[in-house]
Every structure is written in structure tokens, then in C-alpha cells.
Design a protein around this motif. Structure first.
Motif, PDB file in Angstrom:
ATOM      1  N   GLU A  61       0.805  -1.216   0.000  1.00 51.28           N
ATOM      2  CA  GLU A  61       0.000   0.000   0.000  1.00 51.28           C
ATOM      3  C   GLU A  61       0.846   1.279   0.000  1.00 51.28           C
ATOM      4  OE1 GLU A  61      -2.514   0.743   3.433  1.00 51.28           O
ATOM      5  OE2 GLU A  61      -3.988   1.646   2.092  1.00 51.28           O
ATOM      6  N   SER A  62       1.906   1.299   0.802  1.00 54.44           N
ATOM      7  CA  SER A  62       2.711   2.516   0.919  1.00 54.44           C
ATOM      8  C   SER A  62       3.921   2.511  -0.014  1.00 54.44           C
ATOM      9  CB  SER A  62       3.212   2.675   2.355  1.00 54.44           C
ATOM     10  OG  SER A  62       2.142   2.545   3.256  1.00 54.44           O
ATOM     11  N   HIS A  71      14.431   1.192  -1.111  1.00 56.07           N
ATOM     12  CA  HIS A  71      14.545   1.684   0.272  1.00 56.07           C
ATOM     13  C   HIS A  71      15.549   0.876   1.078  1.00 56.07           C
ATOM     14  CE1 HIS A  71      11.630   4.695  -0.337  1.00 56.07           C
ATOM     15  NE2 HIS A  71      10.567   3.911  -0.350  1.00 56.07           N
ATOM     16  N   ALA A  97      21.085   2.116  11.802  1.00 58.42           N
ATOM     17  CA  ALA A  97      20.222   3.298  11.679  1.00 58.42           C
ATOM     18  C   ALA A  97      18.948   3.000  10.898  1.00 58.42           C
ATOM     19  CB  ALA A  97      20.984   4.427  10.984  1.00 58.42           C
ATOM     20  N   ALA A  98      18.947   1.937  10.111  1.00 55.67           N
ATOM     21  CA  ALA A  98      17.808   1.654   9.237  1.00 55.67           C
ATOM     22  C   ALA A  98      16.836   0.634   9.822  1.00 55.67           C
ATOM     23  CB  ALA A  98      18.308   1.185   7.877  1.00 55.67           C
ATOM     24  N   GLU A 100      14.232   0.924  11.793  1.00 55.36           N
ATOM     25  CA  GLU A 100      12.801   1.250  11.699  1.00 55.36           C
ATOM     26  C   GLU A 100      12.298   1.103  10.266  1.00 55.36           C
ATOM     27  OE1 GLU A 100      11.521   5.029  13.272  1.00 55.36           O
ATOM     28  OE2 GLU A 100       9.404   4.542  12.902  1.00 55.36           O
ATOM     29  N   ARG A 101      13.135   1.455   9.293  1.00 56.83           N
ATOM     30  CA  ARG A 101      12.721   1.293   7.898  1.00 56.83           C
ATOM     31  C   ARG A 101      12.438  -0.159   7.566  1.00 56.83           C
ATOM     32  NH1 ARG A 101      16.026   5.377   3.927  1.00 56.83           N
ATOM     33  NH2 ARG A 101      15.031   7.228   4.802  1.00 56.83           N
ATOM     34  N   PHE A 104       9.182  -1.147   9.039  1.00 59.35           N
ATOM     35  CA  PHE A 104       8.118  -0.522   8.263  1.00 59.35           C
ATOM     36  C   PHE A 104       7.854  -1.310   6.976  1.00 59.35           C
ATOM     37  CE2 PHE A 104       7.302   2.292   4.632  1.00 59.35           C
ATOM     38  CZ  PHE A 104       6.084   2.852   4.995  1.00 59.35           C
ATOM     39  N   ARG A 111       0.635  -6.148   5.983  1.00 54.80           N
ATOM     40  CA  ARG A 111      -0.682  -5.533   6.135  1.00 54.80           C
ATOM     41  C   ARG A 111      -1.429  -5.466   4.808  1.00 54.80           C
ATOM     42  NH1 ARG A 111       1.080  -0.897   7.407  1.00 54.80           N
ATOM     43  NH2 ARG A 111       1.381  -1.331   9.599  1.00 54.80           N
ATOM     44  N   ALA A 112      -0.727  -5.002   3.756  1.00 49.41           N
ATOM     45  CA  ALA A 112      -1.438  -4.705   2.508  1.00 49.41           C
ATOM     46  C   ALA A 112      -0.522  -4.794   1.293  1.00 49.41           C
ATOM     47  CB  ALA A 112      -2.067  -3.313   2.596  1.00 49.41           C
ATOM     48  N   PRO A 113      -0.163  -5.999   0.880  1.00 47.43           N
ATOM     49  CA  PRO A 113       0.655  -6.118  -0.329  1.00 47.43           C
ATOM     50  C   PRO A 113      -0.160  -5.758  -1.560  1.00 47.43           C
ATOM     51  CG  PRO A 113      -0.074  -8.286   0.344  1.00 47.43           C
ATOM     52  CD  PRO A 113      -0.535  -7.317   1.421  1.00 47.43           C
ATOM     53  N   HIS A 210       4.663  -0.256  14.140  1.00 44.50           N
ATOM     54  CA  HIS A 210       4.481  -0.637  12.732  1.00 44.50           C
ATOM     55  C   HIS A 210       3.639  -1.896  12.529  1.00 44.50           C
ATOM     56  CE1 HIS A 210       6.916   2.566  11.151  1.00 44.50           C
ATOM     57  NE2 HIS A 210       7.810   2.324  12.092  1.00 44.50           N
ATOM     58  N   ASP A 213      -1.044  -2.523  14.236  1.00 41.75           N
ATOM     59  CA  ASP A 213      -2.387  -2.441  13.655  1.00 41.75           C
ATOM     60  C   ASP A 213      -2.560  -3.336  12.425  1.00 41.75           C
ATOM     61  OD1 ASP A 213      -0.902  -1.075  11.816  1.00 41.75           O
ATOM     62  OD2 ASP A 213      -2.324   0.577  11.566  1.00 41.75           O
ATOM     63  N   ARG A 217      -5.805 -12.160  11.913  1.00 36.82           N
ATOM     64  CA  ARG A 217      -6.573 -13.218  11.251  1.00 36.82           C
ATOM     65  C   ARG A 217      -6.048 -14.521  11.824  1.00 36.82           C
ATOM     66  NH1 ARG A 217      -4.476 -10.668   6.957  1.00 36.82           N
ATOM     67  NH2 ARG A 217      -3.428 -12.481   6.070  1.00 36.82           N
TER      68      ARG A 217
ATOM     69  N   ILE B  12      -7.132  -6.490  -0.489  1.00 39.09           N
ATOM     70  CA  ILE B  12      -5.940  -6.780   0.319  1.00 39.09           C
ATOM     71  C   ILE B  12      -4.949  -5.615   0.254  1.00 39.09           C
ATOM     72  CG2 ILE B  12      -3.847  -8.232   0.316  1.00 39.09           C
ATOM     73  CD1 ILE B  12      -5.707 -10.614  -0.369  1.00 39.09           C
ATOM     74  N   GLY B  13      -4.885  -4.965  -0.896  1.00 45.53           N
ATOM     75  CA  GLY B  13      -3.859  -3.944  -1.111  1.00 45.53           C
ATOM     76  C   GLY B  13      -4.162  -2.577  -0.535  1.00 45.53           C
ATOM     77  N   PRO B  19      -1.885   4.945   2.625  1.00 43.65           N
ATOM     78  CA  PRO B  19      -0.422   4.817   2.620  1.00 43.65           C
ATOM     79  C   PRO B  19       0.237   5.581   3.769  1.00 43.65           C
ATOM     80  CG  PRO B  19      -1.245   5.411   0.441  1.00 43.65           C
ATOM     81  CD  PRO B  19      -2.404   5.519   1.387  1.00 43.65           C
ATOM     82  N   PRO B  23       9.712   5.888   7.311  1.00 44.23           N
ATOM     83  CA  PRO B  23      10.384   6.488   8.484  1.00 44.23           C
ATOM     84  C   PRO B  23      11.788   6.966   8.134  1.00 44.23           C
ATOM     85  CG  PRO B  23       9.657   4.232   8.928  1.00 44.23           C
ATOM     86  CD  PRO B  23       9.494   4.456   7.459  1.00 44.23           C
ATOM     87  N   LEU B  25      15.878   7.639   8.765  1.00 46.39           N
ATOM     88  CA  LEU B  25      16.917   6.806   9.366  1.00 46.39           C
ATOM     89  C   LEU B  25      17.159   7.238  10.808  1.00 46.39           C
ATOM     90  CD1 LEU B  25      19.486   6.615   6.418  1.00 46.39           C
ATOM     91  CD2 LEU B  25      17.883   4.849   7.181  1.00 46.39           C
ATOM     92  N   GLY B  26      17.489   6.285  11.667  1.00 42.06           N
ATOM     93  CA  GLY B  26      17.824   6.589  13.055  1.00 42.06           C
ATOM     94  C   GLY B  26      19.296   6.951  13.178  1.00 42.06           C
ATOM     95  N   SER B  27      19.799   6.843  14.386  1.00 39.94           N
ATOM     96  CA  SER B  27      21.213   7.185  14.569  1.00 39.94           C
ATOM     97  C   SER B  27      22.072   5.945  14.322  1.00 39.94           C
ATOM     98  CB  SER B  27      21.451   7.726  15.971  1.00 39.94           C
ATOM     99  OG  SER B  27      21.191   6.698  16.903  1.00 39.94           O
ATOM    100  N   GLN B  28      23.242   6.189  13.773  1.00 41.62           N
ATOM    101  CA  GLN B  28      24.113   5.075  13.381  1.00 41.62           C
ATOM    102  C   GLN B  28      25.315   4.993  14.317  1.00 41.62           C
ATOM    103  OE1 GLN B  28      23.662   2.723  10.992  1.00 41.62           O
ATOM    104  NE2 GLN B  28      25.531   1.793  11.791  1.00 41.62           N
TER     105      GLN B  28
END
Lengths: 431, 469
Positions: A61-62, A71, A97-98, A100-101, A104, A111-113, A210, A213, A217, B12-13, B19, B23, B25-28
Motif C-alpha cells: 500500500e505505501s 529503500h 540506523a535503518a 525502523e525502515r 516498516f 498488512r497490505a501487499p 508498525h 495495527d 486473522r 488486500i492492497g 499509505p 520512516p 533513518l535513526g542514529s548510526q
């Protein structure tokens, strides 16, 4: 060195989580294991679990098509996924550092492919190229993992080609994809693993943020793939247009990997006694002393141990010159198994095997990607990721008698023999 | 199929909330400093020892320059590599394996036109044994008649297997197309040459060429680097010679040229292999070249992969990457494709080469490959085996651990203009030569219509196992 603490919990929507902090390098591994592999795919849709794995990278979805790759990589990371008999895994390894990405990205596709006809058609072509590359255009392609199961097993689940037939792949529909996702890709049917350089409390908060929600199922009821062991020697053959030398694979059934773990481990020790290193029994006799084969190997699992539930396969594979008959190879194998069945290996022989196993487990888990995936797979299949840390000790405790019993169970009248015949092999078959 | 009621793909999508943003990037945290020693033993062997105590193991790599002009050299070298670990005056083959097994150890060998290499690992408590075995085989490998005879036979059988692998056939064809009959092209020996190698020739080659001076040993793991040189003097000090290990003669510079279609009848897939001259890691342009390569085909989010795999489905994998041979460096592009789309895939591959110089990577593309280059270096050096491999690759060309530690800063400093310049200078289609291996009847008409493609001789291994038996 003390093993680091694992933190394990389940979120409200049923997602099982394993956290394995380790600050020694500034990188993290994130994986999601779904409890569905190619043994669960529907009849008439061979290769579907693997094809679906490809689709999970094609947007959500995103995230537009290609965004997942971009990404991960533009954050300095690497990614992949793989389909096994009983699970499908997805993973990223990135600079810390990545983190959280990565969470996500995994949450968004859980959630929503975005399942589209265009992406399905594209990935059918890509998967067909993968099969051409790894199977059809290559000597010994699919040997033995695609070719042996239909000889040893009877049921569709256990016997069919996990890469799939081209006509099945081409026939896959968007409707099949939707049903497969809704059935198997629920959070309650998955394990999320995070390993490496992170703070536990921070990771927990990010996971809640992340994945929290993603709607619950129910996980599908677990199917049994049990089927009776063979009651005679089964035989199959395959013409390989690219192979220059004949080969054979011998497949045996082995103890339930999950519920009889020590029995299963005895077969792993047996495999090492038989073929690991120049001093191993089959290497010494069949490669060096007699010699009958070019190469020989033994092991558990179609892709390795600890990646399937019952039933799992013990395999011995050999490539041999055309002037050596397979009967001679099999007779030598049976004699060596007979020796082990009547006289257990001594302490020294066991110590060689278990020291090598301990070192190879350390080495495997030193790679963050392997460590992350091992925690996830063990949590999924065994319900216990911490078993990863205890495997070496469990292996070391296997007795000579247990190895002997395993050798005794590898009987000629309860196994499958698959023979690879090279093209233009007229006159070389001794049968 | 599996679910009685399920949502549609469209349902589903999407979710009620829609959307979500990516996020930040955090700290490295920074990479740990690597405590290490880089020195040369009295016998001329360079040693790089690095502490990385993530698991109680140690990784050892030895790289011995191992060139030879003799026609039989590739075959003799291959037999030597297969029999180096099969016995010494002190230990026979099984005893070597047993001693290594008891320390959780393994040793492996390999050879190519450039070097003989030994790769080893063990529980770190077993390091003295591992080094003792290494010293023993370097100074006292016996190459008994029986072991040489047997390994020679196995090797012939393995060569037969190897020459049926499309990637081996393609590699051999590429080497010939690029370098004619320079010794660097002789990667897989001819079975007929292996057949006539004698134990005496193997022993003579060991005496002449398995030499410490000019060679490198890398050791990485749960060790104290400061004590390693003294341990190695004890274990390997007896391995000595005044002469230096033999380096490969310089490779000819590639100037581009036609792509050769190498026929392989009945193949269901084709191998596309292109190559062009670049510069080694020590060149100031290397970091920008590295980023240009990533943008072209060096990672999944590259132009080439997005075009011929993700957009068109022509291939499972397309890739471009560097090949470093002694002081020489090239960039190689490869993709395996179905017959029907091979010509189209070659067209797109060339198109992307041209476009890289003319429509250079955008600021976003440059940032993406920059982060990827830095991040994948962190990942690949986070394990002992990965670090050992990296350090050895650098050490073999005279570089050290410092280069590894300074490299992220070099990558960070590259400008977009430098990437664009490297793309134009090194990726122009006319700088490339190469091969396509596949079914010439099917591929020939379309490939020759593309231009700059010539049709060559059938690719077949010269011997088959059947004729040997």
C-alpha cells in the motif's frame, strides 16, 4: 563466551517476536518467517509458494513497485527471501540506523501487499528464468531436491516439484494470490526476528508502532504431511541432457525433526561420520581406497537440516564414472552402514564430528543474516529460538549407540534410489 | 483453494488509513576499530592479523602468487592444489583430516592462473594445531604417487562436470575473447594435460613455486594479533626461499570490440558476458567508478536490473561487478536469458551502458549507491569470514586494513559530477567486448542484425568422461 539473552513475546495480533541484541557490529538483521512452504501449496499450483514469495517484493500500500528494493539498498542494506518445504522467509540486513525502515517495509507488506496482474505476469517470467538457470540449463539441476522426493514420497505435498511446472506457474491467477495471502500471510502465522545492534525497548516500541495495527486473522490449522515409510526399495531415473557422468541419490525417511530431535540429530552425526572430511567412512572407502565415485555427500533435509517438519529426508548423493555400476556403489554404502550398525563409532570418531559441528554452527551464526534466519526458523518450527544456542551441546551428547541405531534404520528395503542418466549413456548402465 | 472466504487482491492492497510515510533513518553507531598487525616474517611472508572475537573461531587465508608460462602449468598446478593436503612426512591424509577435525578445523585449497590459495578455519583454541599443519604441508608435502594418481583421475572427472556448466563455458569463452592465449585465460586445465602430470612434476612445481616471499597470510578471529607474528615464525619459519612467488604477467589492456556469439546447440538459455577495462582500487577515480558501477548493474536497484528483470522479465539475475587480477581491473556485466529474449536483452544492456554516460545517475541514484556501498561494506565485514575475505582481497594487491577503514570516507566524498565522469569514461558501450553463449541457430539472425556481433566456433569441452574411461 556467554550467549546473549533472547527476548521473546507475542503481540496482540498474534505475531511472534524474537529479539537478539548483539552490539559487536553496527548492523541489524530483520526477518519474517511465514508458516507456509511449498508443501502447503494447492494441487495444480506447483511452485506457487515460491512465485508468491516473488510477488511480496512487488509493492504494497505505501510502496510502489521497486520501492522495497530501493529503500533497503539506499539505506545501505541487503535483502532476500526464500521458500522452503515448510516456511517462507523474508529478510534484510542493514546498518543499525535503518532498523525502523526495515520494520516498516515488512509491516507494510504483511498488512497490505499490492497484488496486481501485471506484477504476477512479470514474476512468472522471472521465476521461469530462475528455473531455466538453476534446473533446465544446468547439469544436475534440481538434483536431488526436485528429483528425489517423487521417488521417495507418494502424496502431492511431499512429492511435487517446489519450483513448479511451467504450465502451473502460467496458470496462476490473481484470485489464487488473494486466497493464498489471506490464508497463510496473517501475523498469527508468522515470526518476526530482529538481531544485532539495537536497544530492546526501542525495538519493542517500533514493532508495536508498525505491526501493531496489522489486523488479526487466525492462523490456518496446521496440516500433517505424514505418510507411511516405503516398504520396498523404490526406484526412479532421470535423463539429464547436460550431465557428463551418472549420479545417484539415495533417500531415506528419518525421525521427526521436531518431536524426536535427538533421534534426528543422531542422523546428522551419522551423515558426518559417513562423508565429512577425508577421514570419513564413505570418503575413505569410495573416493580414496577403492575408488568408485568422484564425489559423495550425505545430509538431512532437501536444503539442509532444521528447515522442515516431519517427514524429512536423509540423502546420500554420489557422482560416479560410467564404468562403475550403481550396484557397486550401493553395495559399498550398505556394507559401511552395516559396519556402523553392528559396531558403534568410538569416542574419537564422535569427537571429530562434534567439534566440526560446533565450529560450523559458530561460523554460521557469526554471519548476521544466518543468525537472524536461524532464530526465526527455530521459533517457527520448534517454538523455541533459544534452541539455536543449545544445538552444539545436543549434538555432542549423541552417543555412538544412537548413531549405530540410525545406521541400522537406513535399510535397502525402505529407501528410494534415484538414478541420473547422462545423455548418450547407452551401454554404460550395468542394470 | 485454501480459504473459503477471502478478500480480493484489490481489497488486500488497501487499508482504511491509507499509505504511510517512510520512516527516517535513526542514529548510526560507528564501526568498531579493528585491532591489527601488518608485518613481514623473516621468510618474506606478509602477515595481516586482525582481532574479531565475535565467536571463538579463527579464519586463516593464504595467497601465493602462482603464475606459470609452461603449457602443463595449469594442469600441474591443479593437481598440486588437489594433493597439497594429502600427506607429509609427519602425517598422512587421514591423520591431517583427523587432527583438523578435533580442533573443529578445515583446510581447503584452490588454484587459478594468478594464485594458489589455502583457506582454513578452526576453533581458536586449535590455532597452534592449524598453523602446525600449515607449516608441515608448506615445507613437507610429499605428493605420493598413489595420491597424485588418484586425484588426477578425480580431477579429470570433475573437469568433465565443470565443462558442462554454462557458466564455465561462458567464462572460458569470455577469457579467450578478451585475452587470447595469455596465461590468465587457462582457468580450467585440459583433461588431456592433467592425464600426463607426474608426481615428480608436482613436487618440482611445489619446490619452485610454493614460496613465502611475495605471498600473504591473513588471520582473523578470536586472537591476539600482537602474538600472531611470533607464533607464525615458529610454525612457518622453516618455510623459506630466497626467491619470490611468481606473479602473473600484466594483462593486455582491453580496448573494446565485437561481441562473439559462441554456439552451444540445444541450450535453453543464453549467457551474456561483457567486459571493459577499468582501474584498480588504488586509483583516485576508483570510488566514483564503484558508485557508477552500482548504479549501472552492481545492485538490485540498478538501472540494468530494473530494466531487464523487473520491467521486462528477461532474466532472473543481471549483474555488473569488478574483477581484479593482480594490478589490473575490469568491469564485467552478466545476464542469463531465455533464447527468445537474448537479443533484446543484449540491446537493453548496451542501451543502459550508453545511457549511464549520457543521462548520468541523478542525485537520488548517487545517494542510494553511496549508502549501499557504505552499508554493504559494514555488513560484509561484520563476520569473521567476510572480514577475512575482504582483508585478503586488499592485502593481495598491497593494501591493508587502513584502506578498509578509510574507504567509507572516500565514498562519502564522491560528487555527482565525478560519478557522471566515471560513467562516461568507463561505461561507454564501445569500450566493451564480450560473448554470448547460446543456441546460434535461434540467436544468430537477431544478434547479428543488432550489429557488432560475430559468430564463432561451437563451444564444447574438448573431452568427455566417456572417452577417458
Amino acid at each position: 563466551m556467554a550467549d546473549p539473552e533472547l527476548v521473546r513475546f507475542t503481540t496482540d495480533n498474534g505475531l511472534r517476536v524474537v529479539l537478539a541484541p548483539d552490539p559487536t557490529a553496527p548492523v541489524v538483521g530483520v526477518s519474517v518467517h511465514y508458516d507456509v512452504g511449498f508443501r502447503s501449496e494447492p494441487e495444480g499450483l506447483t511452485g506457487f509458494a515460491h512465485l508468491f514469495e516473488h510477488l511480496m517484493f512487488q509493492g504494497s500500500e505505501s510502496l510502489e513497485k521497486l520501492a522495497h528494493f530501493r529503500h533497503v539498498q539506499s539505506s545501505g542494506g541487503t535483502f532476500n527471501g526464500s521458500t522452503h518445504p515448510d516456511y517462507t522467509d523474508y529478510f534484510e540486513v542493514l546498518p543499525s540506523a535503518a532498523l525502523e525502515r526495515a520494520l516498516f517495509l515488512e509491516a507494510d507488506r504483511m498488512r497490505a501487499p499490492k497484488l496486481t496482474a501485471e506484477n504476477l505476469a512479470n514474476q512468472i517470467e522471472v521465476v521461469k528464468e530462475e528455473i531455466r538457470l538453476n534446473v533446465r540449463n544446468r547439469p544436475y539441476g534440481g538434483f536431488p531436491w526436485i528429483l528425489l522426493p517423487p521417488v521417495l514420497y507418494n502424496t502431492f505435498a511431499n512429492a511435487h516439484d517446489g519450483y513448479g511446472a511451467f504450465e502451473d506457474l502460467e496458470g496462476a491467477t490473481l484470485e489464487d494470490c488473494a486466497a493464498f495471502f489471506d490464508t497463510f500471510y496473517s501475523p498469527a502465522n508468522a515470526v518476526l526476528t530482529v538481531a544485532g545492534d539495537f536497544e530492546v525497548e526501542n525495538a519493542k516500541a517500533l514493532i508495536e508502532k508498525h505491526f501493531g495495527d496489522v489486523p488479526y486473522r487466525p492462523a490456518p490449522p496446521r496440516r500433517s504431511f505424514a505418510e507411511p515409510a516405503p516398504t520396498s526399495e523404490l526406484y526412479g531415473e532421470h535423463q539429464d541432457a547436460h550431465a557428463p557422468l551418472p549420479a545417484l541419490a539415495v533417500g531415506y525417511r528419518m525421525p521427526d525433526p521436531i518431536n524426536e530431535l535427538d533421534g534426528y540429530l543422531a542422523y546428522l552425526v551419522l551423515a558426518s561420520v559417513l562423508t565429512d572430511g577425508d577421514g570419513s567412512r564413505l570418503q575413505q572407502r569410495l573416493v580414496h581406497r577403492e575408488p568408485l565415485v568422484v564425489d559423495i555427500g550425505a545430509g538431512a533435509g532437501l536444503f539442509g537440516p532444521f528447515e522442515a517438519r516431519d517427514p524429512d529426508t536423509f540423502t546420500i548423493t554420489a557422482i560416479h564414472p560410467p564404468d562403475v555400476s550403481r550396484e557397486r556403489v550401493l553395495a559399498a554404502l550398505d556394507e559401511e552402514l552395516e559396519k556402523l550398525a553392528s559396531t558403534p563409532p568410538d569416542e574419537q570418531e564422535l569427537k571429530k564430528v562434534t567439534a566440526r559441528w560446533a565450529a560450523s554452527l559458530h561460523s554460521e551464526h557469526d554471519r548476521l543474516v544466518s543468525r537472524t534466519l536461524a532464530f526465526g526458523a527455530f521459533e517457527l518450527l520448534y517454538g523455541d529460538a533459544t534452541l539455536v544456542h543449545r544445538l552444539a551441546d545436543r549434538m555432542s551428547a549423541i552417543t555412538g549407540e544412537a548413531v549405530s541405531a540410525a545406521a541400522k534404520a537406513l535399510r535397502p528395503d525402505s529407501r528410494a534410489v534415484l538414478v541420473i542418466k547422462p545423455a548418450n549413456s547407452e551401454g554404460t548402465d550395468q542394470q | 483453494m485454501t480459504s473459503a472466504t477471502h478478500r480480493s487482491a484489490a481489497e488486500i492492497g488497501r487499508t482504511a488509513t491509507g499509505p504511510r510515510p517512510l520512516p527516517p533513518l535513526g542514529s548510526q553507531s560507528p564501526a568498531a576499530d579493528l585491532s591489527h598487525v601488518d608485518t613481514t616474517l623473516s621468510n618474506g611472508l606478509r602477515v595481516v592479523a586482525v582481532r574479531k572475537a565475535t565467536v571463538p573461531l579463527v579464519e586463516v587465508r593464504v595467497w601465493i602468487p602462482f603464475a606459470g608460462e609452461d603449457k602443463l602449468h595449469p594442469a600441474t598446478a591443479e593437481v598440486l592444489a588437489e594433493t597439497l593436503l594429502t600427506g607429509t612426512a609427519r602425517r598422512d591424509r587421514v591423520e591431517i583430516d583427523a587432527e583438523l577435525a578435533l580442533i573443529g578445523g578445515d583446510l581447503g585449497t584452490g588454484v587459478d592462473p594468478e594464485r594458489l590459495y589455502v583457506t582454513g578455519s578452526a576453533l581458536s583454541s586449535g590455532l597452534p594445531t592449524l598453523l602446525d599443519v600449515l607449516g608441515d604441508v608448506f615445507t613437507g608435502a610429499t605428493y605420493t604417487d598413489a595420491e597424485v594418481g588418484r586425484e588426477r583421475e578425480r580431477l579429470i572427472e570433475r573437469i568433465a562436470v565443470s565443462r558442462t556448466q554454462p557458466r564455465t563455458i561462458a567464462r572460458e569463452a569470455l577469457q579467450k575473447q578478451r585475452y587470447g592465449d595469455h596465461p590468465a585465460t587457462r582457468e580450467v586445465p585440459q583433461a588431456s594435460d592433467v592425464e600426463v602430470v607426474t608426481p615428480e612434476q608436482v613436487r618440482a612445481l611445489h619446490a619452485a613455486s610454493v614460496l613465502p616471499r611475495g605471498s600473504v597470510l591473513v588471520i582473523v578471529g578470536d586472537i591476539d594479533p600482537q602474538t600472531v607474528p611470533a607464533d607464525l615464525e615458529r610454525a612457518l619459519g622453516g618455510w623459506a626461499s630466497d626467491r619470490s612467488a611468481l606473479r602473473l604477467p600484466a594483462l593486455p589492456e582491453l580496448t573494446g570490440g565485437n561481441v562473439l556469439l559462441v554456439p552451444r546447440s540445444g541450450a535453453v538459455q543464453s549467457q551474456i558476458r561483457l567486459s571493459a577495462q577499468t582501474v584498480p582500487r588504488t586509483d583516485p577515480r576508483y570510488p566514483s567508478l564503484q558508485l557508477a558501477n552500482l548504479a549501472y548493474g552492481g545492485y538490485f536497484s540498478s538501472r540494468l536490473v530494473e530494466n531487464i528483470r523487473e520491467d521486462k522479465g528477461y532474466t532472473y539475475g543481471a549483474h555488473s561487478g569488478f574483477e581484479f587480477t593482480d594490478q589490473n581491473a575490469t568491469v564485467n556485466v552478466d545476464a542469463d536469458t531465455a533464447n527468445e529474449v537474448t537479443a533484446a536483452a543484449l540491446l537493453e544492456t548496451r542501451y543502459e551502458l550508453g545511457r549511464l554516460g549520457l543521462v548520468p545517475p541523478t542525485a537520488d541514484e548517487v545517494e542510494s549507491v553511496r549508502q549501499y556501498a557504505i552499508g554493504s561494506l559494514l555488513t560484509s565485514t561484520s563476520s569473521q569470514t567476510g572480514l577475512a575475505g575482504q582483508v585478503m582481497a586488499l592485502a593481495s594487491t598491497g593494501l591493508g586494513v587502513e584502506w578498509l577503514q578509510e574507504h567509507p570516507a572516500r565514498i562519502a566524498a564522491v560528487t555527482g559530477e565525478q560519478v557522471a565522469q566515471a560513467a562516461l569514461d568507463f561505461f561507454a558501450p564501445k569500450r566493451f567486448t564480450g560473448v554470448v553463449v547460446g543456441d546460434a541457430d535461434l540467436l544468430g539472425p537477431k544478434l547479428t542484425a543488432l550489429g557488432d556481433v560475430t559468430v564463432g566456433e561451437e563451444a564444447v569441452g574438448e573431452e568427455t568422461a566417456g572417452e577417458q574411461a
